[in-house]
Design a protein around this motif. Structure first.
Motif, mmCIF file in Angstrom:
data_model
loop_
_atom_site.group_PDB
_atom_site.id
_atom_site.type_symbol
_atom_site.label_atom_id
_atom_site.label_comp_id
_atom_site.label_asym_id
_atom_site.label_seq_id
_atom_site.Cartn_x
_atom_site.Cartn_y
_atom_site.Cartn_z
ATOM 1 N N GLU A 482 0.865 -1.190 0.000
ATOM 2 C CA GLU A 482 0.000 0.000 0.000
ATOM 3 C C GLU A 482 0.899 1.236 0.000
ATOM 4 O OE1 GLU A 482 -3.491 0.119 0.049
ATOM 5 O OE2 GLU A 482 -4.227 -1.673 1.047
ATOM 6 N N ASP A 572 -2.879 0.840 5.915
ATOM 7 C CA ASP A 572 -3.113 1.188 4.510
ATOM 8 C C ASP A 572 -2.392 2.499 4.191
ATOM 9 O OD1 ASP A 572 -4.169 1.910 2.032
ATOM 10 O OD2 ASP A 572 -6.173 1.186 2.464
ATOM 11 N N ASP A 587 -7.556 -0.192 6.987
ATOM 12 C CA ASP A 587 -8.639 -0.631 6.103
ATOM 13 C C ASP A 587 -8.799 -2.133 6.260
ATOM 14 O OD1 ASP A 587 -10.458 -1.183 4.147
ATOM 15 O OD2 ASP A 587 -9.068 -0.896 2.485
ATOM 16 N N GLU A 623 -13.574 2.521 6.003
ATOM 17 C CA GLU A 623 -12.131 2.596 6.198
ATOM 18 C C GLU A 623 -11.762 4.076 6.300
ATOM 19 O OE1 GLU A 623 -10.936 1.453 1.786
ATOM 20 O OE2 GLU A 623 -9.255 2.505 2.714
HETATM 21 CA CA CA Z 1 -7.999 0.761 0.935
#
Ligand code: CA
Ligand code: FEO
Ligand code: CA
Length: 681
Positions: A482, A572, A587, A623
């Motif tokens: 990420e 994330d 998330d 999220e």
């Molecule tokens: Ca995400």
């Protein structure tokens, strides 16, 4: 339905919410890619196998079996302090951590307040109508704030470089749509043409002017959601702009005009309609936005219409395009989303798009030199020699981490002189060695296996099928890369790996004893010589996320005493405050902890290195994205994405932020009493 039955029904809905939410997220955010076999066919080493070997050696050196206690051996001095002593030192962050919860609101610590700044459907222009659930139109949505906000970037006004924290432009991504929560009459698999047009308009980016109101008479709501605005956005600002899945944009860099980028609409391969699945992004040192196209594969139907001997079919398969119809069914009304009619259109997505937020008439540019993959974000740093480096993760299980090094050098005297810097340079992919070193492998046509015999006849071929090229170089398969961001204080690079539940038992061992990486981890990477253009680096595990109270999770917090930290799962997006503390948005906690996602902060240096504390909790089903500080650190923006995901119109899982259905994705700003910086003084 009797009251009892209603209550029972609501209880069962809430119990099922985490599962439903996870399934809906998979369906709309990434096209359910986690339910399919990983698309990386290479036998490159997994990151876990390397981590295992590395920690194995450390275990052998210590003569101990792996356990949670091993992971905290070699700990910082603070880990040997009592809880009381730690708590006293923990005051350095200035807040009492909050706890995981399932409340349908934004929770912040005592002494802070949160405020909803802008919601899905709020008008950006003076001609746009107010949001009306039952009167949605694509033309209106194209002038209103989009759906599912993700990346948030603050650009000061009146110009880039101004040391201003009270007014600026917010650039906000709109990653995807939840049509089942947007339209009361949505029929899955059979949307109306207008619903599809509204979805196209709800994707993309918003540029919106925001201002902090004068202090003084504005009441402060401690530890709560403010009913009075401290920040506001400016309806009708000349800067306000929507960029959607229909906005015309230019293709630049080495792949511009490549035959695989040509379509019926664009026979020369230089102009694209729109941007899709804009997840995270970045800001350049010259004040432009980089917005990243992530899970673009899910929008394009009918891969099976291509003959097996068409090389484009294998390239599309490497990116996970569906064989038949899509979930969204946009192909019903738009030929460009149907590979049977437009087999090249998907090659025009999966790029990093550069936008000048200060010029509403500017044309967004897809920068092909940065490679084509499921870009999570794009973090830019100026190297000591003036070259510009961009870090970017490919967010899918078993995919890779990349960086781009520009050929030209940053010119601080002129914004415009830098506008084409991202069109020429070298793209690298990371290989992590088991001894804590690593290499950046150049993705350069003609070098090593990247030749015509292997399907790469030009640099454009390498960039269009970046994944395939990286496979040949032997890069490391990672656990869903990420955000990758550079700490402005210690200069190190932090790589977030959100999770990978498909890791097989034969890929784990005593050194990394999780049969599947459901909670994710964070790597701390140091470029050799502190040279961001270096081709070698060293690395450490900074955090193995999980519940420190659950030994099965084998959570690890840079050696800090795990009994003192907050549980965390599925990291994330990240950012840093002015002191260099790492801020982590999550998330996935509804699926792993059965609790809401949130924001956490952890020092990365000193005696509190690894001392993670929870700062914010979001509403149900959401999220949390962003996060982004104002330059003075007094405002913290974050995006609340997909609140209520997993629910339905009939049984809403959330009514945030207005207390009525449907929930509305929104940007929130957090401030502190007396206008003090969020952290420090
Ligand atoms: Ca995400
Ligand atoms: Fe859109 Fe990788 O999160
Ligand atoms: Ca993300």
């Amino acid at each position: 339905m009797t009251e009892t039955r209603v209550n029972r029904s609501r209880r069962s809905t809430l119990m099922l919410l985490p599962l439903r939410r996870a399934l809906q997220t998979c369906r709309w955010a990434c096209g359910s890619k986690c339910f399919q076999q990983p698309v990386n066919p290479s036998d490159n080493p997994t990151f876990e196998s390397i981590l295992q070997r590395r920690l194995d050696r450390r275990v052998l050196l210590k003569g101990a079996a792996l356990s949670a206690s091993f992971l905290v051996a070699g700990s910082t001095p603070l880990a040997r302090l009592s809880a009381g002593e730690v708590a006293a030192r923990g005051a350095s962050l200035g807040f009492d951590p909050i706890s995981l919860n399932t409340e349908d609101r934004v929770t912040v610590p005592e002494g802070y307040q949160s405020q909803v700044l802008i919601r899905w459907g709020d008008p950006l222009t003076s001609t746009a109508p107010a949001f009306q659930l039952d009167a949605q139109r694509a033309a209106a949505q194209a002038e209103q704030f989009g759906y599912n906000c993700d990346f948030v970037g603050f650009f000061p006004l009146p110009r880039w470089g101004a040391r201003v924290s009270t007014m600026g432009l917010l650039a906000v991504n709109h990653e995807y749509t939840n049509p089942e929560l947007m339209f009361p009459d949505y029929v899955a698999g059979n949307p109306t043409q207008e619903q599809v047009a509204i979805e196209l308009a709800a994707h993309g980016v918003s540029i919106v002017e925001v201002r902090r109101r004068r202090r003084g008479a504005i009441p402060f709501v401690p530890s709560g959601e403010a009913g009075v605005e401290r920040w506001t956005y400016v309806v009708g600002s000349a800067y306000n702009r929507r960029i959607t899945a229909e906005t015309s944009m230019e293709i630049t860099g080495p792949a511009k005009g490549h035959p695989w980028l040509r379509t019926s609409d664009d026979p020369s391969g230089v102009t694209v309609r729109g941007t899709l699945n804009n997840c995270a992004g970045g800001k350049t040192p010259w004040g432009t936005l980089l917005t990243c196209e992530e899970n673009f594969h899910q929008y394009f139907a009918n891969l099976d219409a291509l003959p097996d001997d068409d090389p484009r079919k294998a390239a599309h398969a490497r990116y996970g395009l569906p064989a038949g119809a899509t979930e969204r069914r946009w192909e019903l009304y738009h030929a460009r989303f149907d590979l049977a009619r437009e087999p090249n259109e998907p090659f025009r997505f999966g790029w990093v798009v550069e936008i000048d937020p200060y010029d509403p008439s500017s044309t967004p540019r897809k920068r092909t030199a940065l490679g084509r993959f499921k870009h999570e974000g794009a973090t830019v740093v100026v190297n000591g020699d003036g070259r510009v480096v961009v870090y970017s993760g490919d967010d899918e299980r078993f995919e890779y981490i990349y960086k781009f090094v520009s050929s030209g050098r940053f010119d601080p005297r002129s914004r415009e002189a830098n506008f084409d810097l991202l069109d020429e340079g070298t793209l690298y992919v990371a290989r992590f060695n088991d001894d804590g070193t690593g290499e950046w492998l150049p993705l350069v046509h003609g070098a090593g296996p990247l030749t015509a015999e292997n399907g790469f006849a030009s640099q454009a071929d390498v960039l269009i099928n970046t994944r395939g090229a990286a496979d040949l170089l032997g890069a490391n398969k990672m656990d869903r890369p990420e955000d990758i961001e550079v700490n402005p204080v210690n200069g190190k690079v932090y790589c977030v790996l959100t999770n990978n539940t498909r890791r097989q038992p034969d890929q784990v061992n005593a050194a990394n004893p999780r049969p599947n990486n459901k909670h994710g981890h964070i790597i701390e990477l140091t470029e050799d010589g502190n040279d961001y253009a270096a081709t070698t680096f060293t690395w450490e595990i900074f955090m193995l996320c999980g519940d420190p109270a659950n030994p099965d999770d084998q959570a690890y917090f840079a050696g800090f005493d795990p009994s003192l930290v907050s549980p965390i799962s599925s990291p994330d997006n990240i950012t840093f405050d002015r002191a260099g503390n790492l801020w982590i948005a999550t998330d996935g906690q509804p699926g792993t902890f059965r609790k809401n996602d949130g924001i956490f902060v952890v020092p990365v240096e000193g005696p509190e290195r690894g001392y993670l504390r929870q700062f914010l909790s979001g509403p149900r089903g959401a999220e949390i994205c962003g996060p982004e500080f104002t330059p003075n650190g007094a405002g913290l923006f974050c995006a609340v994405q997909h609140p209520g995901e997993g629910g339905t119109f009939a049984q809403p899982a959330s009514t945030w932020p207005d207390g009525i259905a449907p929930p509305r994705p929104s940007v929130v700003v957090v401030t502190r009493e007396h206008g003090r910086p969020v952290i420090g003084s």
